[in-house]
Design a protein around this motif. Structure first.
Motif, short mmCIF file in Angstrom:
data_model
loop_
_atom_site.label_atom_id
_atom_site.label_comp_id
_atom_site.label_asym_id
_atom_site.label_seq_id
_atom_site.Cartn_x
_atom_site.Cartn_y
_atom_site.Cartn_z
N PHE A 258 4.35 -38.70 -24.37
CA PHE A 258 3.67 -37.53 -24.94
C PHE A 258 2.24 -37.42 -24.41
O PHE A 258 1.49 -38.38 -24.41
CB PHE A 258 3.64 -37.60 -26.46
N ASP A 259 1.89 -36.22 -23.97
CA ASP A 259 0.51 -35.93 -23.57
C ASP A 259 -0.31 -35.48 -24.77
O ASP A 259 -1.47 -35.88 -24.93
CB ASP A 259 0.50 -34.87 -22.48
N VAL A 260 0.28 -34.62 -25.59
CA VAL A 260 -0.39 -34.14 -26.81
C VAL A 260 0.62 -34.15 -27.94
O VAL A 260 1.78 -33.77 -27.76
CB VAL A 260 -0.93 -32.71 -26.64
N VAL A 261 0.19 -34.58 -29.12
CA VAL A 261 0.98 -34.46 -30.34
C VAL A 261 0.20 -33.62 -31.33
O VAL A 261 -0.93 -33.97 -31.71
CB VAL A 261 1.32 -35.85 -30.94
N PHE A 262 0.79 -32.48 -31.73
CA PHE A 262 0.20 -31.63 -32.74
C PHE A 262 0.82 -31.98 -34.10
O PHE A 262 2.03 -32.11 -34.21
CB PHE A 262 0.47 -30.15 -32.43
N THR A 263 -0.03 -32.13 -35.11
CA THR A 263 0.40 -32.53 -36.43
C THR A 263 0.41 -31.34 -37.39
O THR A 263 -0.20 -30.31 -37.15
CB THR A 263 -0.52 -33.61 -37.02
N GLY A 264 1.10 -31.53 -38.51
CA GLY A 264 1.12 -30.55 -39.59
C GLY A 264 1.44 -31.26 -40.89
O GLY A 264 1.44 -32.49 -40.97
N HIS A 265 1.70 -30.51 -41.93
CA HIS A 265 2.20 -31.03 -43.20
C HIS A 265 1.13 -31.66 -44.08
O HIS A 265 1.13 -31.45 -45.29
CB HIS A 265 3.34 -32.04 -42.95
N ASP A 266 0.22 -32.44 -43.50
CA ASP A 266 -0.78 -33.13 -44.32
C ASP A 266 -2.04 -32.29 -44.55
O ASP A 266 -2.96 -32.73 -45.26
CB ASP A 266 -1.15 -34.48 -43.72
N HIS A 267 -2.11 -31.10 -43.95
CA HIS A 267 -3.25 -30.18 -44.12
C HIS A 267 -4.57 -30.82 -43.67
O HIS A 267 -5.64 -30.43 -44.12
CB HIS A 267 -3.38 -29.71 -45.57
N ARG A 268 -4.48 -31.77 -42.75
CA ARG A 268 -5.67 -32.45 -42.26
C ARG A 268 -6.02 -31.94 -40.86
O ARG A 268 -5.16 -31.49 -40.10
CB ARG A 268 -5.42 -33.97 -42.19
N ARG A 269 -7.31 -32.06 -40.54
CA ARG A 269 -7.76 -31.71 -39.19
C ARG A 269 -7.94 -33.01 -38.41
O ARG A 269 -8.73 -33.89 -38.80
CB ARG A 269 -9.07 -30.92 -39.26
N TRP A 270 -7.22 -33.12 -37.32
CA TRP A 270 -7.29 -34.31 -36.46
C TRP A 270 -7.69 -33.88 -35.05
O TRP A 270 -7.23 -32.86 -34.55
CB TRP A 270 -5.93 -35.01 -36.39
N ASN A 271 -8.52 -34.69 -34.42
CA ASN A 271 -8.87 -34.48 -33.01
C ASN A 271 -9.32 -35.82 -32.46
O ASN A 271 -10.50 -36.17 -32.54
CB ASN A 271 -9.97 -33.42 -32.87
N GLU A 272 -8.40 -36.56 -31.93
CA GLU A 272 -8.72 -37.88 -31.39
C GLU A 272 -7.67 -38.29 -30.37
O GLU A 272 -6.57 -37.75 -30.32
CB GLU A 272 -8.80 -38.92 -32.51
N PHE A 273 -8.07 -39.25 -29.52
CA PHE A 273 -7.14 -39.84 -28.57
C PHE A 273 -6.66 -41.17 -29.15
O PHE A 273 -7.46 -41.98 -29.61
CB PHE A 273 -7.82 -40.09 -27.22
N VAL A 274 -5.34 -41.38 -29.15
CA VAL A 274 -4.78 -42.63 -29.64
C VAL A 274 -4.09 -43.35 -28.48
O VAL A 274 -3.46 -42.73 -27.62
CB VAL A 274 -3.78 -42.39 -30.79
#
Length: 596
Positions: A258-274
């Protein structure tokens, strides 16, 4: 296990890479071997289609109308290719969407018209989309002009994904694969009739299988995860639990490709490299909820014709929609959909003697929740009722009670069930609820609510700057039909003292009781019945003795239309002791949660 690297840390620790990205974005025009790609993702829109709050009759700064302004502006830029996606939960949370899900169901669903007009490229289905039921999401699946994704939602008849598992998009001769996954915890929250004919696979297992398939058969230049699942930063020393609800971070770390994983469901804002298994990093992005923000990935794909390889440069951004104007063309197309919903929510159903305040329900017995208890017992004639506050800070003023007011009282499309529980299981459910809900107070100056604390003992705040409770308010379960006290001076598991049934008859741990309960809780939501009372999940359905077949909010509306709302319920009699500790703790915590 993995070091946490934020987007800022990643860029600063790789200064040369950041300089290259900035240089490429600012000075290089699109060449034959370079593709500038912007992936824009909305998530957890929850019916925020138009910039108008129908319940409070006022404008709002967050809706798909503002999102469309942003997207159209980006599409007009000639030096980039745009992909526009959504990450689920579009079909619940607002009277607008309720009305067109269940009241006016003729013709093309407005959400299909809206999203087709906006030219989404793909979306992943969310748990609240499934909650709308087969007639709604099956209809939309046919009416969308783009694929609705859900690789781990399996059709029991065919053994294949019920929704399309992934989609391929080509931009400037580059192949972009988008894999959609949904949280598999749906059977723990929703009655089976809403997801009949399907089962939900573990997201991590499904991701590994489909990534292998996509890489082998599609050979994409870019692989995107579009996951309706959150991304808490949690360690799992004993291994990853099966059917993890919030699995986006785990997949980004543990599934190579995966190059990018977009999240949802938790209503949180994420912007980081893992860090990932490829000894590189995956960009993790989450855009919050209700169209307030978008998650945006800026990507440069640079083809090397000599080595026949593609180099990738990525940056993440959370774009604020609340300062943008609503798109005029969007409003021209869709604002007329508001008027029938306005008429619907304004219809009177009864009257209230006193105002109801949902915040009262966070700190003890309140008429806001007690009214639901009362109606559940009146409808079902059950022995007991379980209920919790489904709104955090809503007010229903005294006087005329409208359909719109009932959306503030009861936010979700749960159904009304009855089920059989032993007296011991009733006690265990309450001990579980109050253990998570309330703090053990050592003195009257302690907190009443069970707030989350960090390693230094300081209160952890939520995205809105409020102290974070150990469990969400919609898990603050109380009971009616019995007389009981909750002693907050005692440790968790030893607080509830059931004195008798509400009519004075003895309450027995060995007796079996008919309990009115909503479908979310009866299906295992919150863990009250499974973790708290120790009932195996596969046994829950066998305990159910009645299902309403209609959403509970509608049933409450109809009951109030035919009956007078009581100023207090004779079915509810519980209190928190010591009384003076309760009152002092309530005042202290209310000041923290509801700062002016």
């Amino acid at each position: 296990m993995f070091p946490k690297i934020s987007a800022m840390t990643f860029k600063m620790s790789r200064a040369a890479l950041s300089a290259l990205v900035a240089f490429l974005f600012s000075t290089v025009t699109t060449a034959q071997d370079t593709t500038y790609l912007k992936i824009i993702v909305s998530t957890d829109v929850h019916g925020s289609v138009l910039p108008y709050d129908i319940l409070d009759a006022r404008s709002r700064p967050n809706s798909l109308a503002q999102v469309y302004s942003y997207v159209m502006n980006e599409r007009q830029k000639k030096n980039q290719e745009v992909i526009f996606l959504d990450n689920g939960d579009i079909l619940q949370g607002d009277p607008f969407i309720y009305y067109y899900n269940f009241i006016d169901t003729s013709g093309i669903h407005p959400m299909a018209r809206v999203m087709n007009f906006m030219q989404y490229d793909a979306t992943t289905i969310g748990n609240h989309d499934i909650e709308a039921g087969h007639p709604v999401y099956d209809k939309l699946n046919m009416q969308f002009d783009f694929p609705w994704l859900g690789a781990n939602i399996i059709d029991e008849t065919t053994g294949l994904p019920y929704f399309k598992p992934y989609t391929m998009i080509e931009k400037n001769n580059k192949k972009i694969a988008i894999l959609g996954l949904c949280t598999p915890a749906i059977p723990q929250w929703l009655p089976e009739e809403l997801w009949s004919g399907m089962h939900f696979e573990d997201m991590l297992v499904s991701a590994r299988s489909w990534v292998r398939y996509i890489q082998r058969n599609e050979k994409p230049d870019l692989l995107i995860g579009l996951f309706h699942s959150g991304a808490p930063d949690v360690e799992y020393p004993d291994g990853i639990p099966a059917n993890l609800e919030q699995a986006s971070r785990v997949i980004a770390q543990r599934v190579a490709g995966f190059d990018v994983v977009f999240t949802g469901h938790d209503h949180r804002r994420w912007n980081e490299f893992v860090p990932n298994l490829s000894e590189g990093y995956t960009l993790l992005l989450g855009g919050g909820n209700n169209a307030r923000n978008l998650a945006v990935a800026d990507i440069i794909l640079i083809s090397d014709t000599i080595s026949n390889s593609t180099r990738k440069e990525l940056q993440g951004n959370i774009a604020d929609m609340t300062k943008l104007p609503a798109h005029e063309g969007f409003l021209d197309q869709f604002f007329d959909y508001v008027y029938p919903v306005q008429d619907f929510v304004k219809q009177p159903v009864g009257a209230l003697t006193d105002s109801l305040f949902s915040r009262d329900a966070l700190f003890g017995s309140s008429m806001f929740v007690n009214l639901v208890h009362h109606i559940q017992l009146e409808i079902t004639k059950a022995d007991l009722s379980f209920s919790a506050p489904l709104s955090f800070d809503a007010v229903i003023p005294a006087g005329k009670l409208t359909r719109g007011d009932l959306f503030k009282l009861y936010r979700y499309e749960n159904q009304l069930y009855t089920m059989q529980l032993s007296g011991q299981e009733v006690l265990d459910v309450l001990e579980f609820s109050y253990s998570n809900w309330l703090n053990q107070m050592k003195t009257s100056s302690d907190h009443l609510l069970n707030f989350v604390k960090d390693e230094q003992g300081k209160l952890v705040t939520d995205p809105y700057g409020r102290p974070q409770t150990a469990t969400p308010h919609f898990n603050f379960e109380s009971a009616a039909g019995i007389i009981y006290t909750v002693d907050v001076s005692k440790p968790a598991g030893q607080r509830v003292n059931i004195i008798s049934m509400i009519d004075g008859r003895p309450f027995s741990a060995d007796s079996t009781y008919e309990v009115a309960i909503n479908s979310y809780r009866a299906s295992g939501g919150g863990g009250h019945l499974t973790t708290g009372a120790g009932i195996p999940h596969d046994e829950l359905n066998r305990r159910i003795t009645y299902t309403s077949g209609q959403d509970l909010r509608f049933m409450i509306m109809e009951w109030i239309r035919e009956n007078k709302v009581p100023p207090s319920s004779p079915y509810v009699n519980w209190s928190i002791v010591p009384t003076d500790w309760h009152l002092k703790g309530k005042a202290k915590d209310a000041a923290l949660l509801f700062k002016k």
